[in-house]
Write a protein that holds these residues in place. Structure first.
Motif, PDB file in Angstrom:
ATOM      1  N   PHE A 164      63.908  44.269  40.421  1.00 18.48           N
ATOM      2  CA  PHE A 164      63.963  42.921  39.853  1.00 18.48           C
ATOM      3  C   PHE A 164      64.612  41.932  40.822  1.00 18.48           C
ATOM      4  CE2 PHE A 164      63.727  45.867  36.319  1.00 18.48           C
ATOM      5  CZ  PHE A 164      62.634  45.353  35.640  1.00 18.48           C
ATOM      6  N   VAL A 165      65.603  42.397  41.586  1.00 21.06           N
ATOM      7  CA  VAL A 165      66.181  41.543  42.620  1.00 21.06           C
ATOM      8  C   VAL A 165      65.109  41.225  43.657  1.00 21.06           C
ATOM      9  CG1 VAL A 165      67.961  41.329  44.392  1.00 21.06           C
ATOM     10  CG2 VAL A 165      68.486  42.484  42.226  1.00 21.06           C
ATOM     11  N   ARG A 166      64.297  42.207  43.991  1.00 23.76           N
ATOM     12  CA  ARG A 166      63.182  41.976  44.911  1.00 23.76           C
ATOM     13  C   ARG A 166      62.253  40.904  44.362  1.00 23.76           C
ATOM     14  NH1 ARG A 166      57.932  43.706  44.930  1.00 23.76           N
ATOM     15  NH2 ARG A 166      56.903  43.902  46.973  1.00 23.76           N
ATOM     16  N   GLN A 167      61.924  40.985  43.098  1.00 25.02           N
ATOM     17  CA  GLN A 167      61.035  39.991  42.500  1.00 25.02           C
ATOM     18  C   GLN A 167      61.653  38.596  42.573  1.00 25.02           C
ATOM     19  OE1 GLN A 167      60.328  40.013  38.150  1.00 25.02           O
ATOM     20  NE2 GLN A 167      58.149  40.119  38.640  1.00 25.02           N
ATOM     21  N   PHE A 168      62.939  38.502  42.278  1.00 22.63           N
ATOM     22  CA  PHE A 168      63.641  37.225  42.360  1.00 22.63           C
ATOM     23  C   PHE A 168      63.605  36.690  43.788  1.00 22.63           C
ATOM     24  CE2 PHE A 168      67.343  34.675  43.267  1.00 22.63           C
ATOM     25  CZ  PHE A 168      67.478  33.844  42.156  1.00 22.63           C
ATOM     26  N   ALA A 169      63.928  37.544  44.749  1.00 19.51           N
ATOM     27  CA  ALA A 169      64.010  37.105  46.148  1.00 19.51           C
ATOM     28  C   ALA A 169      62.695  36.529  46.629  1.00 19.51           C
ATOM     29  CB  ALA A 169      64.439  38.273  47.028  1.00 19.51           C
ATOM     30  N   HIS A 170      61.589  37.120  46.208  1.00 20.54           N
ATOM     31  CA  HIS A 170      60.292  36.716  46.739  1.00 20.54           C
ATOM     32  C   HIS A 170      59.715  35.485  46.051  1.00 20.54           C
ATOM     33  CE1 HIS A 170      59.379  39.861  49.725  1.00 20.54           C
ATOM     34  NE2 HIS A 170      60.297  40.534  49.049  1.00 20.54           N
ATOM     35  N   VAL A 171      60.387  34.946  45.069  1.00 16.85           N
ATOM     36  CA  VAL A 171      59.969  33.652  44.536  1.00 16.85           C
ATOM     37  C   VAL A 171      60.136  32.588  45.622  1.00 16.85           C
ATOM     38  CG1 VAL A 171      60.404  31.869  42.804  1.00 16.85           C
ATOM     39  CG2 VAL A 171      60.537  34.289  42.158  1.00 16.85           C
ATOM     40  N   ASP A 172      61.240  32.658  46.343  1.00 15.79           N
ATOM     41  CA  ASP A 172      61.508  31.743  47.461  1.00 15.79           C
ATOM     42  C   ASP A 172      62.412  32.490  48.432  1.00 15.79           C
ATOM     43  OD1 ASP A 172      62.257  29.772  49.257  1.00 15.79           O
ATOM     44  OD2 ASP A 172      62.528  28.225  47.731  1.00 15.79           O
ATOM     45  N   ILE A 173      61.788  33.257  49.314  1.00 15.14           N
ATOM     46  CA  ILE A 173      62.554  34.153  50.176  1.00 15.14           C
ATOM     47  C   ILE A 173      63.451  33.387  51.142  1.00 15.14           C
ATOM     48  CG2 ILE A 173      60.744  34.360  51.906  1.00 15.14           C
ATOM     49  CD1 ILE A 173      63.089  37.175  50.674  1.00 15.14           C
ATOM     50  N   ASP A 174      63.025  32.210  51.574  1.00 23.36           N
ATOM     51  CA  ASP A 174      63.862  31.426  52.486  1.00 23.36           C
ATOM     52  C   ASP A 174      65.140  30.966  51.792  1.00 23.36           C
ATOM     53  OD1 ASP A 174      62.052  31.710  54.555  1.00 23.36           O
ATOM     54  OD2 ASP A 174      61.000  29.847  54.099  1.00 23.36           O
ATOM     55  N   TRP A 175      64.995  30.523  50.556  1.00 22.03           N
ATOM     56  CA  TRP A 175      66.178  30.116  49.786  1.00 22.03           C
ATOM     57  C   TRP A 175      67.082  31.321  49.560  1.00 22.03           C
ATOM     58  CZ3 TRP A 175      68.412  31.648  45.237  1.00 22.03           C
ATOM     59  CH2 TRP A 175      69.423  30.823  44.734  1.00 22.03           C
ATOM     60  N   PHE A 176      66.493  32.440  49.188  1.00 22.02           N
ATOM     61  CA  PHE A 176      67.280  33.636  48.877  1.00 22.02           C
ATOM     62  C   PHE A 176      68.118  34.077  50.072  1.00 22.02           C
ATOM     63  CE2 PHE A 176      67.817  38.250  48.771  1.00 22.02           C
ATOM     64  CZ  PHE A 176      68.372  38.438  47.512  1.00 22.02           C
ATOM     65  N   THR A 177      67.496  34.124  51.242  1.00 18.43           N
ATOM     66  CA  THR A 177      68.213  34.633  52.413  1.00 18.43           C
ATOM     67  C   THR A 177      69.214  33.617  52.968  1.00 18.43           C
ATOM     68  OG1 THR A 177      66.358  33.911  53.810  1.00 18.43           O
ATOM     69  CG2 THR A 177      66.382  36.215  53.091  1.00 18.43           C
ATOM     70  N   ALA A 178      69.180  32.380  52.463  1.00 17.93           N
ATOM     71  CA  ALA A 178      70.146  31.368  52.896  1.00 17.93           C
ATOM     72  C   ALA A 178      71.392  31.330  52.018  1.00 17.93           C
ATOM     73  CB  ALA A 178      69.489  29.982  52.910  1.00 17.93           C
ATOM     74  N   GLN A 179      71.418  32.159  50.969  1.00 13.47           N
ATOM     75  CA  GLN A 179      72.539  32.124  50.031  1.00 13.47           C
ATOM     76  C   GLN A 179      73.711  32.976  50.527  1.00 13.47           C
ATOM     77  OE1 GLN A 179      72.262  29.787  47.574  1.00 13.47           O
ATOM     78  NE2 GLN A 179      70.416  29.551  48.836  1.00 13.47           N
ATOM     79  N   PRO A 180      74.920  32.669  50.039  1.00 14.52           N
ATOM     80  CA  PRO A 180      76.123  33.393  50.504  1.00 14.52           C
ATOM     81  C   PRO A 180      76.313  34.722  49.793  1.00 14.52           C
ATOM     82  CG  PRO A 180      76.769  31.699  48.948  1.00 14.52           C
ATOM     83  CD  PRO A 180      75.283  31.541  49.139  1.00 14.52           C
ATOM     84  N   TRP A 181      75.311  35.565  49.904  1.00 11.69           N
ATOM     85  CA  TRP A 181      75.436  36.926  49.362  1.00 11.69           C
ATOM     86  C   TRP A 181      74.907  37.921  50.400  1.00 11.69           C
ATOM     87  CZ3 TRP A 181      72.756  34.526  44.652  1.00 11.69           C
ATOM     88  CH2 TRP A 181      71.421  34.188  44.910  1.00 11.69           C
ATOM     89  N   PRO A 182      75.577  38.019  51.547  1.00  9.29           N
ATOM     90  CA  PRO A 182      75.091  38.886  52.638  1.00  9.29           C
ATOM     91  C   PRO A 182      75.012  40.355  52.259  1.00  9.29           C
ATOM     92  CG  PRO A 182      77.351  38.174  53.051  1.00  9.29           C
ATOM     93  CD  PRO A 182      76.847  37.346  51.902  1.00  9.29           C
ATOM     94  N   ASN A 183      75.941  40.822  51.444  1.00  9.91           N
ATOM     95  CA  ASN A 183      75.897  42.232  51.037  1.00  9.91           C
ATOM     96  C   ASN A 183      74.639  42.517  50.224  1.00  9.91           C
ATOM     97  OD1 ASN A 183      78.543  42.493  52.121  1.00  9.91           O
ATOM     98  ND2 ASN A 183      79.409  41.756  50.201  1.00  9.91           N
TER      99      ASN A 183
END
Length: 216
Positions: A164-183
């Motif tokens: 489900f996290v994968r599904q969330f991330a792929h809605v807007d992967i650029d936004w997801f990878t720019a967030q402060p949750w590196p772990n």
């Protein structure tokens, strides 16, 4: 839901849809448990009559054993791992089960509002995304200093949530990878690159129900 059922043989039948996160987590557990199934890949827009007879709700996954029909993904995970759990996925504290409940009951509804924003004009996608993100920040904190949510080894908690996290991330992967949750980003990347995930995402031909028959 688990109901009585009959099957023509002893190999469980799994009705699945490759990209469904619920079906993914069921397939992950079945693979970990080394349980062989007859995989029946379906199209959600053209569900086979045999599947609908087994589970009229019409959602995937559906697992048919010689004694049961199980059409809840988490129930399928537990069914498989209670029979064989070589990786000790079920060896988790109560907090691990609570995280899964929060995923299903809180995070997933917010994810749906975010992913399918056009269907829910009453809730701006930014609000839904913010609500879902609070859960993801919690996961990020848990992953601080450890590779998996429950510690040093993967468990059912990781596998029931990651799809489900994968599904969330792929809605807007650029936004997801720019967030402060590196772990969280690293955890998800490792999950998507894992051989287990790659194996359960192999493509299957669409199952075609034989004509003039009423298979299970």
């Amino acid at each position: 839901m688990a109901n009585s059922a009959a099957m023509p043989d002893q190999i469980p039948i799994l009705y699945s849809f490759r990209r469904c996160p619920y079906a993914m987590r069921a397939r992950l557990a079945l693979a970990s448990a080394k349980i062989t199934v007859e995989h029946r890949e379906i199209l959600l827009r053209d569900k086979p009559a045999a599947m609908l007879r087994a589970s009229p709700r019409g959602t995937v996954p559906v697992l048919m054993t010689d004694t049961q029909i199980i059409d809840e993904s988490l129930d399928i995970m537990h069914w498989a791992l209670n029979r064989n759990d070589p990786e000790n996925w079920l060896d988790i504290p109560p907090d691990g089960h609570q995280l899964i409940s929060e995923c299903d009951d809180v995070f997933k509804p917010a994810l749906d509002l975010y992913k399918y924003a056009s269907r829910h004009p009453e809730t701006p996608s930014e609000i839904a995304r913010t609500e879902a993100s609070s859960y993801l920040m919690k996961l990020n904190k848990l992953l601080d200093g450890q590779p998996f949510l429950m510690g040093e080894k993967p468990a059912i908690t990781d596998m029931a949530i990651a799809t489900f996290v994968r599904q969330f991330a792929h809605v807007d992967i650029d936004w997801f990878t720019a967030q402060p949750w590196p772990n969280l980003i690293n955890w998800l990347a490792a999950f998507k690159a894992s051989q287990r995930f790659l194996n359960i995402m192999e493509k299957h031909p669409i199952w075609v129900q034989p004509q003039n028959s009423t298979p299970a």
